[in-house]
Design a protein around this motif. Structure first.
Motif, mmCIF file in Angstrom:
data_model
loop_
_atom_site.group_PDB
_atom_site.id
_atom_site.type_symbol
_atom_site.label_atom_id
_atom_site.label_comp_id
_atom_site.label_asym_id
_atom_site.label_seq_id
_atom_site.Cartn_x
_atom_site.Cartn_y
_atom_site.Cartn_z
ATOM 1 N N SER A 272 5.617 3.952 -9.797
ATOM 2 C CA SER A 272 6.155 5.089 -9.061
ATOM 3 C C SER A 272 5.237 6.299 -9.183
ATOM 4 O O SER A 272 4.974 7.005 -8.209
ATOM 5 C CB SER A 272 7.554 5.436 -9.585
ATOM 6 N N ILE A 275 2.146 5.747 -6.938
ATOM 7 C CA ILE A 275 2.398 5.975 -5.515
ATOM 8 C C ILE A 275 2.492 7.463 -5.214
ATOM 9 O O ILE A 275 1.917 7.959 -4.246
ATOM 10 C CB ILE A 275 3.692 5.258 -5.073
ATOM 11 N N ARG A 276 3.215 8.194 -6.057
ATOM 12 C CA ARG A 276 3.364 9.624 -5.815
ATOM 13 C C ARG A 276 2.043 10.372 -5.976
ATOM 14 O O ARG A 276 1.776 11.343 -5.269
ATOM 15 C CB ARG A 276 4.414 10.207 -6.767
ATOM 16 N N TYR A 397 2.087 1.914 4.606
ATOM 17 C CA TYR A 397 2.542 2.882 3.609
ATOM 18 C C TYR A 397 3.963 3.349 3.924
ATOM 19 O O TYR A 397 4.779 3.531 3.012
ATOM 20 C CB TYR A 397 1.599 4.078 3.562
ATOM 21 N N ARG A 398 4.265 3.525 5.210
ATOM 22 C CA ARG A 398 5.621 3.917 5.597
ATOM 23 C C ARG A 398 6.625 2.827 5.201
ATOM 24 O O ARG A 398 7.700 3.115 4.664
ATOM 25 C CB ARG A 398 5.675 4.145 7.111
ATOM 26 N N THR A 401 7.154 2.891 1.432
ATOM 27 C CA THR A 401 8.001 4.029 1.067
ATOM 28 C C THR A 401 9.462 3.749 1.382
ATOM 29 O O THR A 401 10.360 4.057 0.575
ATOM 30 C CB THR A 401 7.535 5.292 1.810
ATOM 31 N N ARG A 404 10.885 1.273 -1.109
ATOM 32 C CA ARG A 404 11.093 1.930 -2.405
ATOM 33 C C ARG A 404 12.350 2.792 -2.380
ATOM 34 O O ARG A 404 13.128 2.804 -3.330
ATOM 35 C CB ARG A 404 9.870 2.771 -2.745
ATOM 36 N N GLN A 405 12.557 3.507 -1.283
ATOM 37 C CA GLN A 405 13.752 4.336 -1.164
ATOM 38 C C GLN A 405 15.012 3.488 -1.163
ATOM 39 O O GLN A 405 16.028 3.857 -1.763
ATOM 40 C CB GLN A 405 13.661 5.185 0.102
#
Length: 491
Positions: A272, A275-276, A397-398, A401, A404-405
């Motif tokens: 995490s 990624i951030r 990448y979208r 994301t 992950r959400q």
């Protein structure tokens, strides 16, 4: 969201502070019967690797990429099944061993070859203060266990390579009223092992021991007990400490043991954080990792979190299709490096490492890609176009994301403690990589082995923006019989 402890299980040799003693018995039970199958030293074929004193040895050297590495005392190059046991589960034939027992016994092969204490001396600099065994070659470890610039931080941990072994050291800096020590006492306590996959289990012990060394220098009895309990039983020749985990054990644990687990410093996990920190730039790092480029990450101390970035970069290059990537260089994690590693890096074809020494930026022959903070750059003209994101990169990448959400929501709303961001992250790129090479294999085996816009899109790539990446991929992985359609022109 369910938070996981950032502390490894307490170990038998650790001198537990009084506040922790009530839970000692429970922690010993946890250690004696590992419940987290992802703590096994297992990795995806094509990523994981281990070493023997003779030098690096990739998975492909034994099983053509069909089994991940583990450690053992069996000479390299021989077939060594997991050890048998006298106890058999009900319903199993004599000689058969349950998968759980096989994996636990295999896990125990990962042992410690050395334990040491490094100190900073105001006159002599970094020095090796104490070690076991006494005759272990630890030349240069004093500069790995205390990274350049560590005097600016109070605590840190460092993963590194020392010859054919991997190391973990915990550093601490304590203020003292001493003119001789110039107001500060700095030490590091570390260990060496044939593999890095289980080093995280001992981080709690090392953190406590370095504090003890700062407060009571010269108190080595817990370290001696630790070494006697965990020392590796290497062959007399010192060769062949690595074998591969049996394919039967690997296949049944693919979903749970597909990557090495390291100590997590944040409840959300190092993936995490990765990624951030890099954001969309992880797609650039993914391509460079898959192309087996030499990646060097610069960052000032603390080093620990940067070592996790090294680990995460390696996870981007996972491939689990048998036979794929056998002829390409193994993507090797060096973790922390300093100027003493220059000669070793000169001989590496593919690696990812981190450093705190800015002088490396000038050594352009040592790396292909230099990462300074979130800035990914290269001096190789042929790689510069790969630093630009394609439309397909942004789309991937979208999707990452969004997945992950969804996982975070599931963890918060449904109490999902099984799924993890580590699994999601690694599976995402593993599936993407497999998709690429599965499509390439299908096209190569077809009557018309020509890559078209449709086949490139089937890989999840951009026919225009990813053309150069694809050409590099075909060259490196040996798909020289494939033709590229004229439609795949530069945008």
């Amino acid at each position: 969201m369910v938070e996981r402890s950032d502390r490894a299980p307490l170990l038998d040799w650790e001198e537990v502070p009084s506040a922790e003693k009530p839970g000692l018995a429970h922690d010993k039970d946890r250690l004696s019967s590992p419940s987290n199958s992802r703590a096994l030293g297992c990795t995806v074929p094509g990523f994981g690797w281990s070493t023997s004193p003779g030098g690096p040895r990739s998975v492909s050297d034994t099983d053509s990429g069909s089994a991940p590495p583990a450690t053992s005392i069996t000479p390299a190059g021989t077939d060594a099944p997991c050890p048998d046991t006298d106890e058999h589960p009900s319903g199993s034939a004599p000689g058969e061993v349950s998968l759980e027992n096989r994996m636990v016994k295999w896990e125990e092969k990962d042992q410690i070859v050395s334990v040491f204490v490094v100190t900073f001396n105001t006159r002599s600099g970094n020095m090796l203060e104490w070690c076991l065994p006494r005759d272990m070659d630890l030349e240069g470890v004093e500069f790995k266990a205390i990274a350049s610039g560590s005097h600016r931080v109070t605590t840190d941990f460092i993963y590194f390579r020392k010859g054919c072994y991997f190391g973990l050291a915990c550093f601490a800096n304590m203020a003292v009223e001493s003119a001789v020590e110039r107001g500060a006492r700095m030490k590091s306590v570390g260990i060496l092992s044939p593999s890095y996959t289980l080093l995280y289990r001992y981080m709690s012990f090392l953190e406590h021991q370095v504090r003890l060394q700062l407060q009571s220098p010269g108190h080595y009895s817990p370290l001696e007990a630790f070494y006697e309990d965990k020392r590796a039983l290497l062959p007399p020749s010192g060769e062949g400490v690595v074998t591969a985990c049996p394919a039967t054990a690997w296949g049944a644990t693919l979903n749970h043991s597909m990557h090495p687990e390291m100590k997590i410093t944040h409840p959300a996990g190092c993936m995490s954080q990765f990624i951030r920190f890099f954001g969309e730039q992880i797609m650039v790092l993914w391509k460079l990792a898959l192309l087996r480029r030499r990646i060097l990450i610069f960052s000032p101390p603390p080093v620990g979190v940067v070592c996790y970035r090294v680990y995460c970069c390696c996870c981007l290059a996972n491939i689990s299709i048998p036979g794929v990537g056998v002829a390409v260089p193994e993507f090797r994690p060096f973790f922390y490096v300093n100027v003493a590693d220059i000669s070793a890096l000169e001989n590496e074809l593919a690696y990812v490492a981190c450093t705190t020494e800015k002088i490396f930026e000038e050594k352009k022959d040592l790396y292909d890609v230099y990462v300074d903070n979130q800035n990914v750059k290269t001096c190789r003209e042929g790689l510069k176009p790969l630093l630009r994101l394609s439309a397909a990169d942004r789309d991937k990448y979208r999707k990452l994301t969004e997945q992950r959400q969804m996982l975070l929501y599931s963890q918060e709303e449904n109490g999902d403690c099984v799924s993890s961001e580590e699994d999601l992250f690694i599976l995402f790129f593993l599936e993407q990589n497999n998709r690429i090479f599965q499509t390439l294999s299908e096209v190569a085996g077809s009557p018309d082995p020509t890559l078209t816009q449709e086949s490139v899109r089937a890989m999840g790539l951009d026919p225009h923006g990813d053309r150069l990446f694809l050409l590099h991929l075909l060259e490196i992985y040996g798909y020289d019989t494939l033709l590229v359609s004229d439609q795949l022109c530069c945008s």
